[in-house]
Design a protein around this motif. Structure first.
Motif, PDB file in Angstrom:
ATOM      1  N   LEU A  28       0.851  -1.184   0.000  1.00 53.02           N
ATOM      2  CA  LEU A  28       0.000   0.000   0.000  1.00 53.02           C
ATOM      3  C   LEU A  28       0.885   1.233   0.000  1.00 53.02           C
ATOM      4  CD1 LEU A  28      -2.676   1.675   0.585  1.00 53.02           C
ATOM      5  CD2 LEU A  28      -2.150   1.293   3.008  1.00 53.02           C
ATOM      6  N   ALA A  29       0.508   2.222  -0.783  1.00 58.93           N
ATOM      7  CA  ALA A  29       1.176   3.525  -0.732  1.00 58.93           C
ATOM      8  C   ALA A  29       0.109   4.604  -0.675  1.00 58.93           C
ATOM      9  CB  ALA A  29       2.073   3.729  -1.945  1.00 58.93           C
ATOM     10  N   ILE A  30       0.359   5.608   0.150  1.00 58.64           N
ATOM     11  CA  ILE A  30      -0.540   6.758   0.281  1.00 58.64           C
ATOM     12  C   ILE A  30       0.289   8.007   0.010  1.00 58.64           C
ATOM     13  CG2 ILE A  30      -2.037   8.078   1.815  1.00 58.64           C
ATOM     14  CD1 ILE A  30      -2.392   5.451   3.441  1.00 58.64           C
ATOM     15  N   ALA A  31      -0.192   8.827  -0.923  1.00 56.51           N
ATOM     16  CA  ALA A  31       0.485  10.075  -1.256  1.00 56.51           C
ATOM     17  C   ALA A  31      -0.498  11.224  -1.116  1.00 56.51           C
ATOM     18  CB  ALA A  31       1.035  10.020  -2.686  1.00 56.51           C
ATOM     19  N   ARG A  32       0.047  12.408  -0.893  1.00 62.32           N
ATOM     20  CA  ARG A  32      -0.781  13.611  -0.792  1.00 62.32           C
ATOM     21  C   ARG A  32      -0.127  14.766  -1.529  1.00 62.32           C
ATOM     22  NH1 ARG A  32      -1.812  13.220   5.485  1.00 62.32           N
ATOM     23  NH2 ARG A  32      -3.356  11.569   5.461  1.00 62.32           N
ATOM     24  N   GLY A  33      -0.955  15.719  -1.863  1.00 59.19           N
ATOM     25  CA  GLY A  33      -0.503  16.971  -2.454  1.00 59.19           C
ATOM     26  C   GLY A  33      -1.618  17.981  -2.301  1.00 59.19           C
ATOM     27  N   GLU A  34      -1.424  19.140  -2.881  1.00 58.54           N
ATOM     28  CA  GLU A  34      -2.472  20.146  -2.789  1.00 58.54           C
ATOM     29  C   GLU A  34      -2.464  21.054  -3.997  1.00 58.54           C
ATOM     30  OE1 GLU A  34      -1.517  22.151   0.907  1.00 58.54           O
ATOM     31  OE2 GLU A  34      -0.658  23.825  -0.197  1.00 58.54           O
ATOM     32  N   GLU A 101      -5.514  13.198  -1.853  1.00 57.46           N
ATOM     33  CA  GLU A 101      -4.899  11.992  -1.299  1.00 57.46           C
ATOM     34  C   GLU A 101      -5.192  10.821  -2.211  1.00 57.46           C
ATOM     35  OE1 GLU A 101      -4.638  10.788   3.005  1.00 57.46           O
ATOM     36  OE2 GLU A 101      -6.043   9.237   2.264  1.00 57.46           O
ATOM     37  N   ALA A 102      -4.156  10.071  -2.549  1.00 51.77           N
ATOM     38  CA  ALA A 102      -4.299   8.852  -3.349  1.00 51.77           C
ATOM     39  C   ALA A 102      -3.816   7.668  -2.528  1.00 51.77           C
ATOM     40  CB  ALA A 102      -3.491   8.953  -4.637  1.00 51.77           C
ATOM     41  N   ARG A 103      -4.581   6.571  -2.640  1.00 56.16           N
ATOM     42  CA  ARG A 103      -4.218   5.302  -2.002  1.00 56.16           C
ATOM     43  C   ARG A 103      -4.160   4.253  -3.105  1.00 56.16           C
ATOM     44  NH1 ARG A 103      -5.435   4.430   3.548  1.00 56.16           N
ATOM     45  NH2 ARG A 103      -5.766   6.434   4.558  1.00 56.16           N
ATOM     46  N   VAL A 104      -3.045   3.554  -3.167  1.00 57.55           N
ATOM     47  CA  VAL A 104      -2.868   2.530  -4.202  1.00 57.55           C
ATOM     48  C   VAL A 104      -2.452   1.236  -3.525  1.00 57.55           C
ATOM     49  CG1 VAL A 104      -1.656   1.891  -6.323  1.00 57.55           C
ATOM     50  CG2 VAL A 104      -2.192   4.307  -5.871  1.00 57.55           C
ATOM     51  N   GLU A 115       3.047   5.060  -8.275  1.00 54.34           N
ATOM     52  CA  GLU A 115       1.660   5.109  -8.757  1.00 54.34           C
ATOM     53  C   GLU A 115       0.830   6.070  -7.910  1.00 54.34           C
ATOM     54  OE1 GLU A 115       3.507   1.559 -10.526  1.00 54.34           O
ATOM     55  OE2 GLU A 115       3.596   2.473  -8.554  1.00 54.34           O
ATOM     56  N   ALA A 116       1.034   6.047  -6.592  1.00 53.11           N
ATOM     57  CA  ALA A 116       0.294   6.958  -5.718  1.00 53.11           C
ATOM     58  C   ALA A 116       0.714   8.411  -5.960  1.00 53.11           C
ATOM     59  CB  ALA A 116       0.509   6.569  -4.254  1.00 53.11           C
ATOM     60  N   MET A 146       3.210   9.732   1.914  1.00 48.90           N
ATOM     61  CA  MET A 146       2.836   9.802   3.328  1.00 48.90           C
ATOM     62  C   MET A 146       3.081   8.484   4.044  1.00 48.90           C
ATOM     63  SD  MET A 146       1.965  12.906   3.547  1.00 48.90           S
ATOM     64  CE  MET A 146       1.466  12.892   5.260  1.00 48.90           C
ATOM     65  N   GLU A 147       2.726   7.385   3.366  1.00 48.65           N
ATOM     66  CA  GLU A 147       2.878   6.058   3.966  1.00 48.65           C
ATOM     67  C   GLU A 147       3.211   5.044   2.889  1.00 48.65           C
ATOM     68  OE1 GLU A 147      -0.312   4.546   6.407  1.00 48.65           O
ATOM     69  OE2 GLU A 147      -0.963   6.587   6.897  1.00 48.65           O
ATOM     70  N   LYS A 148       3.924   4.017   3.319  1.00 47.05           N
ATOM     71  CA  LYS A 148       4.204   2.874   2.460  1.00 47.05           C
ATOM     72  C   LYS A 148       4.229   1.659   3.358  1.00 47.05           C
ATOM     73  CE  LYS A 148       8.191   0.585   1.534  1.00 47.05           C
ATOM     74  NZ  LYS A 148       7.766  -0.691   1.698  1.00 47.05           N
ATOM     75  N   HIS A 149       3.537   0.617   2.949  1.00 45.11           N
ATOM     76  CA  HIS A 149       3.496  -0.623   3.721  1.00 45.11           C
ATOM     77  C   HIS A 149       3.806  -1.795   2.799  1.00 45.11           C
ATOM     78  CE1 HIS A 149       1.589   1.461   7.101  1.00 45.11           C
ATOM     79  NE2 HIS A 149       0.894   2.108   6.179  1.00 45.11           N
TER      80      HIS A 149
END
Length: 160
Positions: A28-34, A101-104, A115-116, A146-149
């Motif tokens: 899982l990867a979660i990315a953010r931007g604005e 926010e994208a979650r892939v 990808e995120a 933001m996160e990677k698992h």
């Protein structure tokens, strides 16, 4: 010579890393931007009055499509059979900004961080495109993981 640089062969040439021997694991990867914009632009988006149509719907689909196309645009990324991609928006009225926010997710031999990140970047660009007629000063920024698992390197949690 290239010790530790996994995308270069022994002669310094770019290569796609061989992940064939790695175990497939859930990742899982979660990315953010604005996107920063005029408050009046954000009000148009939130009220559904933007002339080009539903900004959220278009940007969401653009982000999802971007995640799926990442290996076509980023050299050396592996094509992956993505399990899921979600792109969500949090408007911040009074601040003139929208958080993306994208979650892939994937079960595979390599991660989905790119990808995120790609989903966030392209969703932001789609917002810009949908709104540029009323606000050419928008800024797409702060794109970050933001996160990677999952995988060999384990978990990463950004400390903000």
């Amino acid at each position: 010579m290239n010790e530790g640089l996994t995308h270069l062969d022994e002669n310094g040439k770019a290569i796609m890393v061989d992940v064939g021997e790695k175990n497939a694991t859930g990742r899982l990867a979660i990315a953010r931007g604005e996107v920063r914009m005029k408050e009046s632009t954000l009000k148009l988006i939130m009220s559904g009055e933007m002339a080009k149509g539903d900004v959220w719907a278009v940007a969401r689909v653009a982000g999802i499509m971007a995640a799926k196309k990442t290996p076509d645009l980023i050299p050396l990324c592996h094509p992956l059979l993505l399990s899921s991609v979600s792109v969500d928006f949090t408007p911040h009225p009074g601040q003139g900004r929208v958080e993306i926010e994208a979650r892939v997710r994937v079960t595979g031999q390599t991660g989905v961080e790119m990808e995120a990140l790609m989903a966030v970047a392209v969703a932001g660009l789609a917002i810009y495109d949908m709104c540029k007629a009323v606000d050419k000063e928008m800024v797409v920024s702060e794109i970050r993981l933001m996160e990677k698992h999952g995988g060999k390197s384990g978990t990463f949690l950004r400390q903000e």
